[in-house]
Design a protein around this motif. Structure first.
Motif, short mmCIF file in Angstrom:
data_model
loop_
_atom_site.label_atom_id
_atom_site.label_comp_id
_atom_site.label_asym_id
_atom_site.label_seq_id
_atom_site.Cartn_x
_atom_site.Cartn_y
_atom_site.Cartn_z
N MET A 1 65.14 57.22 34.06
CA MET A 1 66.01 58.05 33.24
C MET A 1 65.15 58.83 32.25
O MET A 1 64.29 58.29 31.60
CB MET A 1 67.02 57.20 32.48
CG MET A 1 67.85 58.02 31.53
SD MET A 1 68.82 57.10 30.31
CE MET A 1 69.93 56.21 31.33
N THR A 2 65.42 60.12 32.16
CA THR A 2 64.75 60.96 31.17
C THR A 2 65.65 61.05 29.95
O THR A 2 66.84 61.31 30.07
CB THR A 2 64.51 62.38 31.75
OG1 THR A 2 63.78 62.26 32.96
CG2 THR A 2 63.75 63.25 30.77
N ILE A 3 65.08 60.84 28.79
CA ILE A 3 65.88 60.82 27.57
C ILE A 3 66.20 62.23 27.08
O ILE A 3 67.35 62.64 27.06
CB ILE A 3 65.19 60.00 26.46
CG1 ILE A 3 64.95 58.57 26.91
CG2 ILE A 3 66.01 60.03 25.18
CD1 ILE A 3 66.20 57.77 27.20
N PHE A 4 65.18 62.97 26.67
CA PHE A 4 65.42 64.28 26.08
C PHE A 4 65.18 65.41 27.08
O PHE A 4 64.14 65.46 27.73
CB PHE A 4 64.53 64.51 24.86
CG PHE A 4 64.88 63.60 23.71
CD1 PHE A 4 66.03 63.80 22.96
CD2 PHE A 4 64.06 62.54 23.38
CE1 PHE A 4 66.35 62.97 21.91
CE2 PHE A 4 64.38 61.69 22.33
CZ PHE A 4 65.53 61.91 21.59
N ALA B 1 70.34 71.35 19.37
CA ALA B 1 69.77 70.08 18.91
C ALA B 1 70.81 68.96 18.99
O ALA B 1 70.48 67.83 19.39
CB ALA B 1 69.23 70.22 17.49
N ILE B 2 72.04 69.26 18.63
CA ILE B 2 73.10 68.24 18.71
C ILE B 2 73.28 67.79 20.16
O ILE B 2 73.37 66.59 20.43
CB ILE B 2 74.42 68.77 18.12
CG1 ILE B 2 74.31 68.88 16.60
CG2 ILE B 2 75.59 67.88 18.52
CD1 ILE B 2 75.44 69.65 15.94
N LEU B 3 73.30 68.74 21.09
CA LEU B 3 73.42 68.37 22.51
C LEU B 3 72.24 67.53 22.96
O LEU B 3 72.41 66.53 23.67
CB LEU B 3 73.53 69.62 23.38
CG LEU B 3 74.88 70.29 23.47
CD1 LEU B 3 74.79 71.56 24.32
CD2 LEU B 3 75.92 69.35 24.06
N LEU B 4 71.04 67.94 22.57
CA LEU B 4 69.84 67.21 22.99
C LEU B 4 69.80 65.81 22.40
O LEU B 4 69.26 64.89 23.01
CB LEU B 4 68.58 68.00 22.62
CG LEU B 4 68.42 69.36 23.31
CD1 LEU B 4 67.19 70.07 22.78
CD2 LEU B 4 68.37 69.22 24.81
N ASP B 5 70.35 65.66 21.20
CA ASP B 5 70.41 64.34 20.56
C ASP B 5 71.52 63.46 21.15
O ASP B 5 71.44 62.24 21.11
CB ASP B 5 70.67 64.48 19.05
CG ASP B 5 69.41 64.62 18.25
OD1 ASP B 5 68.34 64.18 18.71
OD2 ASP B 5 69.49 65.17 17.13
N THR B 6 72.56 64.09 21.68
CA THR B 6 73.75 63.38 22.15
C THR B 6 73.69 63.02 23.63
O THR B 6 74.13 61.93 24.02
CB THR B 6 75.01 64.23 21.89
OG1 THR B 6 75.05 64.58 20.51
CG2 THR B 6 76.27 63.49 22.26
N LEU B 7 73.16 63.93 24.44
CA LEU B 7 73.15 63.73 25.89
C LEU B 7 71.72 63.55 26.39
O LEU B 7 70.80 64.21 25.90
CB LEU B 7 73.77 64.96 26.59
CG LEU B 7 75.21 65.31 26.21
CD1 LEU B 7 75.59 66.65 26.83
CD2 LEU B 7 76.15 64.21 26.66
N THR B 8 71.55 62.70 27.37
CA THR B 8 70.24 62.55 28.00
C THR B 8 70.00 63.72 28.95
O THR B 8 70.94 64.43 29.33
CB THR B 8 70.13 61.24 28.79
OG1 THR B 8 71.02 61.31 29.93
CG2 THR B 8 70.46 60.02 27.94
N ALA B 9 68.76 63.89 29.33
CA ALA B 9 68.42 64.93 30.29
C ALA B 9 69.20 64.73 31.59
O ALA B 9 69.66 65.70 32.20
CB ALA B 9 66.92 64.94 30.57
N ASP B 10 69.38 63.48 32.00
CA ASP B 10 70.12 63.20 33.23
C ASP B 10 71.59 63.58 33.10
O ASP B 10 72.21 64.00 34.08
CB ASP B 10 69.99 61.72 33.61
CG ASP B 10 68.57 61.36 34.01
OD1 ASP B 10 67.79 62.26 34.40
OD2 ASP B 10 68.22 60.17 33.94
N GLN C 1 74.76 70.55 34.85
CA GLN C 1 75.94 70.90 34.06
C GLN C 1 75.83 72.30 33.50
O GLN C 1 74.73 72.79 33.21
CB GLN C 1 76.11 69.91 32.89
CG GLN C 1 76.26 68.48 33.29
CD GLN C 1 77.48 68.24 34.14
OE1 GLN C 1 78.57 68.70 33.81
NE2 GLN C 1 77.30 67.54 35.24
N LEU C 2 76.97 72.93 33.34
CA LEU C 2 77.08 74.22 32.68
C LEU C 2 77.78 73.92 31.35
O LEU C 2 78.94 73.53 31.34
CB LEU C 2 77.90 75.18 33.53
CG LEU C 2 78.14 76.58 33.00
CD1 LEU C 2 76.82 77.35 32.90
CD2 LEU C 2 79.11 77.32 33.91
#
Length: 114
Positions: free
Chosen positions: A1-4, A96-105, A110-111
């Protein structure tokens, strides 16, 4: 799993967004940095895929169509962020909020509208 997730910023988005994301510790690069200025959207998305980055753009119509084509053709991408034109600092904050909230996976394929 990739985090960011890592972000590739389309040429229609202010390059300051990349600077602001980098200052917060996120991996961000721009079309200019990658010497991809003037390339068509399809090429930009394919490049983002090749380097494993999601793409941030203001170009809603073209990237919605590209996303649909990827889905129909069972192709994958690292994610597409479509940002409404607004203050550069607000765009960076929303990404930044999206990157902090969702993982890269979770962002992959997703759009997402910001």
């Amino acid at each position: 799993m990739t985090i960011f997730a890592q972000v590739y910023i389309d040429e229609d988005v202010d390059v300051l967004v990349a600077t602001l994301l980098l200052a917060r510790g996120f991996d961000a690069t721009t079309v200019r940095e990658q010497q991809m200025l003037g390339e068509p959207d399809q090429t930009q998305l394919a490049f983002a895929v090749s380097i494993g980055h999601c793409i941030l753009t203001h170009n809603r119509l073209d990237f919605e169509e590209l996303h649909t084509n990827y889905v129909v053709n069972s192709q994958t991408h690292a994610g597409i962020f479509i940002a409404k034109r607004r203050n550069t600092y607000e765009i960076a904050e929303r990404v930044a909020i999206l990157l902090d909230t969702l993982t890269a996976d979770e962002i992959a394929n997703q759009l997402l509208y910001i």
